[in-house]
Design a protein around this motif. Structure first.
Motif, PDB file in Angstrom:
ATOM      1  N   LYS A   7       0.832  -1.213   0.000  1.00 37.03           N
ATOM      2  CA  LYS A   7       0.000   0.000   0.000  1.00 37.03           C
ATOM      3  C   LYS A   7       0.866   1.262   0.000  1.00 37.03           C
ATOM      4  CE  LYS A   7      -4.073  -2.066   1.558  1.00 37.03           C
ATOM      5  NZ  LYS A   7      -5.079  -2.333   0.578  1.00 37.03           N
ATOM      6  N   ASP A  11      -7.402  -8.251   6.253  1.00 43.94           N
ATOM      7  CA  ASP A  11      -7.814  -6.995   5.611  1.00 43.94           C
ATOM      8  C   ASP A  11      -8.268  -5.951   6.631  1.00 43.94           C
ATOM      9  OD1 ASP A  11      -7.211  -8.134   3.253  1.00 43.94           O
ATOM     10  OD2 ASP A  11      -9.289  -8.539   2.640  1.00 43.94           O
ATOM     11  N   ASP A  12      -9.045  -6.404   7.638  1.00 43.07           N
ATOM     12  CA  ASP A  12      -9.541  -5.457   8.648  1.00 43.07           C
ATOM     13  C   ASP A  12      -8.387  -4.922   9.492  1.00 43.07           C
ATOM     14  OD1 ASP A  12     -12.121  -5.726   7.821  1.00 43.07           O
ATOM     15  OD2 ASP A  12     -12.642  -7.254   9.297  1.00 43.07           O
ATOM     16  N   ALA A  33      -6.562  -2.351   7.457  1.00 41.25           N
ATOM     17  CA  ALA A  33      -7.353  -1.112   7.377  1.00 41.25           C
ATOM     18  C   ALA A  33      -7.246  -0.335   8.687  1.00 41.25           C
ATOM     19  CB  ALA A  33      -8.815  -1.447   7.062  1.00 41.25           C
ATOM     20  N   LYS A  76      -5.504   3.442   9.324  1.00 38.97           N
ATOM     21  CA  LYS A  76      -6.253   4.503  10.000  1.00 38.97           C
ATOM     22  C   LYS A  76      -5.458   5.027  11.204  1.00 38.97           C
ATOM     23  CE  LYS A  76     -10.894   5.277  11.672  1.00 38.97           C
ATOM     24  NZ  LYS A  76     -11.986   4.615  12.340  1.00 38.97           N
TER      25      LYS A  76
END
Ligand code: AMP
Length: 212
Positions: free
Chosen positions: A23, A198-199, A202, A206
């Motif tokens: 990312k 994935d969570d 994420a 954040k």
């Protein structure tokens, strides 16, 4: 951006490092993978390292720092990188700042010990590209075959029950104090690592304040 990932063995640092690296478009540098590459090369140094890590012991700060600095000289590290497995004690953290390497954040992957044992038991690693997987939580598309390079996955030599126990003890004694060390420096960010991959990624982005 220069990040380090903190967390017990099996907390998911390798997987998180790879996902964040994709990312953020910066490399991930795992000191454990650098050591396993050195073992794989068959060098004298590799043999000494093997004797230490297959028993769950740390490699000397001197060895690890020289391997790390060599890797950081490569061109892909110019825009930043994610450290996985370094620093692992306060002396290594102090040496990092003495070398002028200033971390932007230390991201802690928080997970209970009971969960760690289950995770390490299902862990698999690709010996070619060092990608890490879990047979249940982060499986490959084809059983036993690395998604990234097609290599045949292996169980790490130090993922046996008694070595895991020793690694966890060393983690609590030597590495866990780094949580407070980085908190005091205002660099600590924390993410719960019990969600799916994935969570967790994420939540990490954040917490790090990264918008893509
Ligand atoms: P890892 O792949 O991060 O779980 O590392 C595997 C093993 O390599 C550890 O259990 C240690 O024996 C050794 N190792 C990795 N990083 C370091 C470090 N920064 N300092 C000392 N030993 C390390």
């Amino acid at each position: 951006m220069i990040l380090t990932l903190l967390g017990a063995p099996g907390a998911g640092k390798g997987t998180m490092a790879r996902q964040l690296a994709k990312k953020l478009q910066i490399p991930t540098i795992s000191t454990g993978a650098l050591l396993r590459d050195e073992i794989g090369s068959g060098s004298m140094l590799g043999k000494e390292i093997d004797a230490l890590i297959s028993n769950g012991n740390f490699v000397s700060d001197e060895t690890i720092i020289s391997l790390l600095l060599k890797r950081l000289e490569e061109a892909d590290c110019q825009k930043g990188y994610i450290l996985d497995g370094f620093p692992r004690n306060e002396s290594q953290a102090d040496q990092l700042s003495q070398l002028g390497i200033l971390l932007d954040k230390a991201l802690l992957l928080s997970i209970p010990d009971a969960e760690i044992i289950a995770r390490l038991a299902g862990r698999r690693e690709c010996p070619n590209c060092r990608a890490t997987y879990h047979i249940q939580y982060n499986p490959t598309k084809l059983d036993g075959v690395c998604d990234e390079c097609g290599g045949a996955l292996q169980i790490r030599a130090d993922d046996t029950p008694e070595i895991i126990k020793k690694r966890l003890e060393i983690y609590h004694k030597q590495t866990e104090p780094l949580i407070q060390y980085f908190r005091q420096k205002g660099l600590l960010a924390v993410v719960q690592s019990e969600q799916g991959v994935d969570d967790t990624v994420a939540s990490a982005l954040k917490t790090l304040g990264v918008t893509l």
